[in-house]
Design an enzyme around this catalytic site. Structure first.
Site, mmCIF file in Angstrom:
data_model
loop_
_atom_site.group_PDB
_atom_site.id
_atom_site.type_symbol
_atom_site.label_atom_id
_atom_site.label_comp_id
_atom_site.label_asym_id
_atom_site.label_seq_id
_atom_site.Cartn_x
_atom_site.Cartn_y
_atom_site.Cartn_z
ATOM 1 N N TYR A 150 -10.495 4.545 -11.326
ATOM 2 C CA TYR A 150 -10.227 5.190 -10.024
ATOM 3 C C TYR A 150 -10.038 6.693 -10.117
ATOM 4 O O TYR A 150 -9.525 7.295 -9.165
ATOM 5 C CB TYR A 150 -8.937 4.631 -9.401
ATOM 6 C CG TYR A 150 -8.763 3.148 -9.448
ATOM 7 C CD1 TYR A 150 -9.637 2.287 -8.772
ATOM 8 C CD2 TYR A 150 -7.703 2.576 -10.139
ATOM 9 C CE1 TYR A 150 -9.448 0.919 -8.800
ATOM 10 C CE2 TYR A 150 -7.507 1.203 -10.171
ATOM 11 C CZ TYR A 150 -8.389 0.378 -9.502
ATOM 12 O OH TYR A 150 -8.198 -0.974 -9.534
ATOM 13 N N ARG A 198 -6.878 2.600 -15.301
ATOM 14 C CA ARG A 198 -6.900 3.242 -13.974
ATOM 15 C C ARG A 198 -7.589 4.612 -13.952
ATOM 16 O O ARG A 198 -8.333 4.899 -13.003
ATOM 17 C CB ARG A 198 -5.485 3.325 -13.383
ATOM 18 C CG ARG A 198 -4.851 1.933 -13.180
ATOM 19 C CD ARG A 198 -3.583 1.987 -12.359
ATOM 20 N NE ARG A 198 -3.838 2.312 -10.986
ATOM 21 C CZ ARG A 198 -3.590 3.488 -10.456
ATOM 22 N NH1 ARG A 198 -3.065 4.447 -11.178
ATOM 23 N NH2 ARG A 198 -3.868 3.706 -9.189
ATOM 24 N N CYS A 208 -13.819 3.224 -27.936
ATOM 25 C CA CYS A 208 -15.129 3.808 -28.206
ATOM 26 C C CYS A 208 -15.831 4.098 -26.892
ATOM 27 O O CYS A 208 -16.821 3.453 -26.531
ATOM 28 C CB CYS A 208 -15.920 2.885 -29.098
ATOM 29 S SG CYS A 208 -15.173 2.838 -30.706
ATOM 30 N N GLU A 209 -15.277 5.003 -26.167
ATOM 31 C CA GLU A 209 -15.740 5.468 -24.850
ATOM 32 C C GLU A 209 -15.059 6.811 -24.663
ATOM 33 O O GLU A 209 -14.077 7.103 -25.328
ATOM 34 C CB GLU A 209 -15.164 4.603 -23.724
ATOM 35 C CG GLU A 209 -15.546 3.207 -23.735
ATOM 36 C CD GLU A 209 -16.300 2.814 -22.491
ATOM 37 O OE1 GLU A 209 -16.526 3.667 -21.616
ATOM 38 O OE2 GLU A 209 -16.664 1.641 -22.422
ATOM 39 N N TYR A 223 -0.089 -2.008 -12.114
ATOM 40 C CA TYR A 223 -1.531 -2.115 -12.394
ATOM 41 C C TYR A 223 -1.930 -1.517 -13.749
ATOM 42 O O TYR A 223 -3.029 -1.014 -13.898
ATOM 43 C CB TYR A 223 -2.355 -1.468 -11.265
ATOM 44 C CG TYR A 223 -2.058 -2.048 -9.912
ATOM 45 C CD1 TYR A 223 -2.475 -3.325 -9.576
ATOM 46 C CD2 TYR A 223 -1.333 -1.334 -8.968
ATOM 47 C CE1 TYR A 223 -2.180 -3.878 -8.334
ATOM 48 C CE2 TYR A 223 -1.027 -1.874 -7.721
ATOM 49 C CZ TYR A 223 -1.458 -3.144 -7.419
ATOM 50 O OH TYR A 223 -1.166 -3.687 -6.195
ATOM 51 N N GLY A 253 0.773 -1.245 0.000
ATOM 52 C CA GLY A 253 0.000 0.000 0.000
ATOM 53 C C GLY A 253 0.796 1.281 0.000
ATOM 54 O O GLY A 253 0.222 2.370 0.038
ATOM 55 N N PRO A 272 4.801 -4.959 -0.786
ATOM 56 C CA PRO A 272 4.647 -3.844 -1.728
ATOM 57 C C PRO A 272 4.527 -4.328 -3.174
ATOM 58 O O PRO A 272 5.256 -5.225 -3.588
ATOM 59 C CB PRO A 272 5.952 -3.067 -1.554
ATOM 60 C CG PRO A 272 6.950 -4.111 -1.150
ATOM 61 C CD PRO A 272 6.194 -5.131 -0.340
ATOM 62 N N GLY A 273 3.607 -3.749 -3.910
ATOM 63 C CA GLY A 273 3.514 -3.998 -5.345
ATOM 64 C C GLY A 273 3.902 -2.728 -6.065
ATOM 65 O O GLY A 273 4.964 -2.602 -6.662
ATOM 66 N N ARG A 274 3.017 -1.707 -5.927
ATOM 67 C CA ARG A 274 3.201 -0.435 -6.615
ATOM 68 C C ARG A 274 4.571 0.193 -6.319
ATOM 69 O O ARG A 274 5.217 0.729 -7.213
ATOM 70 C CB ARG A 274 2.087 0.519 -6.153
ATOM 71 C CG ARG A 274 1.941 1.769 -6.983
ATOM 72 C CD ARG A 274 0.953 2.729 -6.322
ATOM 73 N NE ARG A 274 -0.251 2.104 -5.863
ATOM 74 C CZ ARG A 274 -1.382 2.018 -6.565
ATOM 75 N NH1 ARG A 274 -1.441 2.536 -7.757
ATOM 76 N NH2 ARG A 274 -2.448 1.436 -6.053
#
Ligand code: LLP
Length: 424
Positions: free
Chosen positions: A320, A316, A349-350, A377, A234, A277-279
């Site tokens: 988010y 992302r 197409c958004e 991510y 985190g 930890p990842g991020r």
């Protein structure tokens, strides 16, 4: 040189060589990030373990990088576990997580002798106990607890609140672990919690540590020996130019000091400390390169710069409201009056805006745009929305660059499609 240099490589040259969109990952930066975290713990002279959270980015090459950096690996699915197995990652350094593991996945973890399993519920502990009896293998197990702590981050990535699908709710821990003879085939060695992602503030981490230590003391009273405490991942990274940086060194020192004091106060042996930890490990080590296509000015409103990727390779912002910074890789030298406020939109197409309102030098079709800090991510959450092939991933190390994930082709897109007999 006028081009954007990332980890000693000319990004415009990389875009020419490998095409766009392109994920670029620097092994050197991953190593630096891992080293920063390891050094912080080493200084404290304690027993610790850093489990890289594979959900942030995992491929066979990444497993090698993680192993080489001396980290353990946290996997959350059969797919991540399979990647680690195929990479030859040492299984004793793998920790298997997941809030709803299937029996097949658990058996796969047992058969491959993963070092540790984090159980997410009472039901899972019962399943693990049964499988352990059947397989005649007593694995190390940690129990995930939802400590009821709010961390200031996006609501979707808060995971430790009272109302959370993750872990054993704080109020039920007593009931679940009331008797050490309940799970005789399991070696329950500690507790785990994870309070959220992209957190800058150390206070919620310390609060979580205090809650968990008190709980461990209590659980020892039920006959378990609580040797390890995993406080999850985190740790926040800077996405924008002025974002603050999570000071790992200070955090680890405070955490260890705080934990030692608490342990003395409540009479608990200082446990081995683990983080996940990842991020923090991979986020700043990645950028994404795009080619600019259409540039469209809506009079008196805004100017859209469209790129050849979007929410399929980076969901992302859409998911988010995540913020990113970008540079025009082939225009790093420009005067202030050439800058303009633009919005970077994707090609889906958004309304797949990647960045709203960023100051960039005047863009034209064919320019190369680099979105920064996309290492975590992005690739791992990419989709084939609009049947877009996923970009390649190129790895940089020293002066070398090499593909670690091939660009998908249209053939890959239809590879699993089948026609029913009545259309053949
Ligand atoms: N451990 C557990 C149990 C987790 O659930 C997570 C992240 C981590 C470790 C690693 O967290 P990190 O250090 O990377 O913050 N897709 C979202 C993030 C979801 C994180 C979920 N769990 C995003 O793109 O921001």
């Amino acid at each position: 040189m006028d081009n954007f240099i990332f980890s000693n490589h000319d990004t415009v040259e990389l875009a020419k060589k490998y095409g766009t969109p392109l994920y670029v990952l620097s092994e050197d930066i991953i190593e630096e990030n891992a080293e920063t975290m390891k050094t912080a713990f080493e200084k404290c002279n304690i027993d610790y373990e850093i489990n890289y959270a594979g959900k942030a980015f995992l491929t066979i090459a990444m497993c090698k990088i993680v192993e080489n950096a001396g980290l353990s690996l946290d996997v959350v699915s059969g797919g991540e576990l399979y990647t680690a197995i195929k990479a030859g990652f040492p299984m004793e350094k793998v920790c298997f997580h997941g809030s709803n593991k299937s029996i097949a996945e658990i058996e796969m973890a047992f058969d491959n002798k993963v070092g540790k399993i984090v159980a997410d519920s009472e039901y899972e502990l019962e399943i693990l106990d049964r499988i352990a009896a059947k397989k005649n293998h007593k694995p190390k197990v940690m129990v995930r607890v939802s400590p009821g702590i709010e961390a200031h981050t996006h609501e979707y990535v808060q995971t430790g609140r009272i109302d959370s699908k993750f872990g054993v709710p704080l109020k039920l821990v007593d009931k679940v672990l009331s008797d050490s003879k309940k799970f005789i085939y399991l070696n329950i060695i500690g507790l785990h919690c994870h309070i959220g992602s992209q957190i800058y503030d150390e206070k919620p981490f310390l609060l979580a540590a205090e809650t968990m230590l008190k709980l461990m003391k209590k659980i020892e009273g039920y006959g378990f020996e609580m040797k390890e405490l995993n406080l999850g991942g985190g740790f926040g990274i800077p996405y924008l130019k002025d974002d603050s940086v999570f000071d790992v060194d200070t955090y680890v020192q405070r955490l260890v000091y705080f934990t030692k004091n608490k342990c003395d106060e409540i009479g608990l042996k200082f446990p081995k400390l683990l983080v996940e930890p990842g991020r923090f490990i991979v986020g700043t080590a990645g950028i994404t390169l795009y080619e600019v296509g259409i540039v469209k000015e809506i009079p008196h409103t805004r100017k859209y710069i469209s790129v050849d990727g979007g929410m399929a390779d980076n969901p992302r912002p859409a998911l988010y409201d995540a913020l990113y910074h970008a540079v025009v890789a082939n225009k790093m030298v420009f005067s202030d009056d050439e800058e303009e406020l633009v919005t970077i939109s994707g090609r889906c197409c958004e309304t797949d805006t990647l960045i709203t309102d960023v100051l960039l030098p005047k863009c034209e079709p064919g320019d190369i745009l680099a979105v920064l800090n996309t290492g975590a991510y992005n690739y791992s959450m990419a989709s084939n929305y609009n049947r877009l092939p996923k970009p390649a991933v190129v790895l940089l190390k020293d002066d070398k660059d090499q593909i670690i994930v091939e660009r998908e082709t249209y053939e890959d897109i239809i590879l699993k499609d089948r026609l029913p007999d009545w259309y053949k």
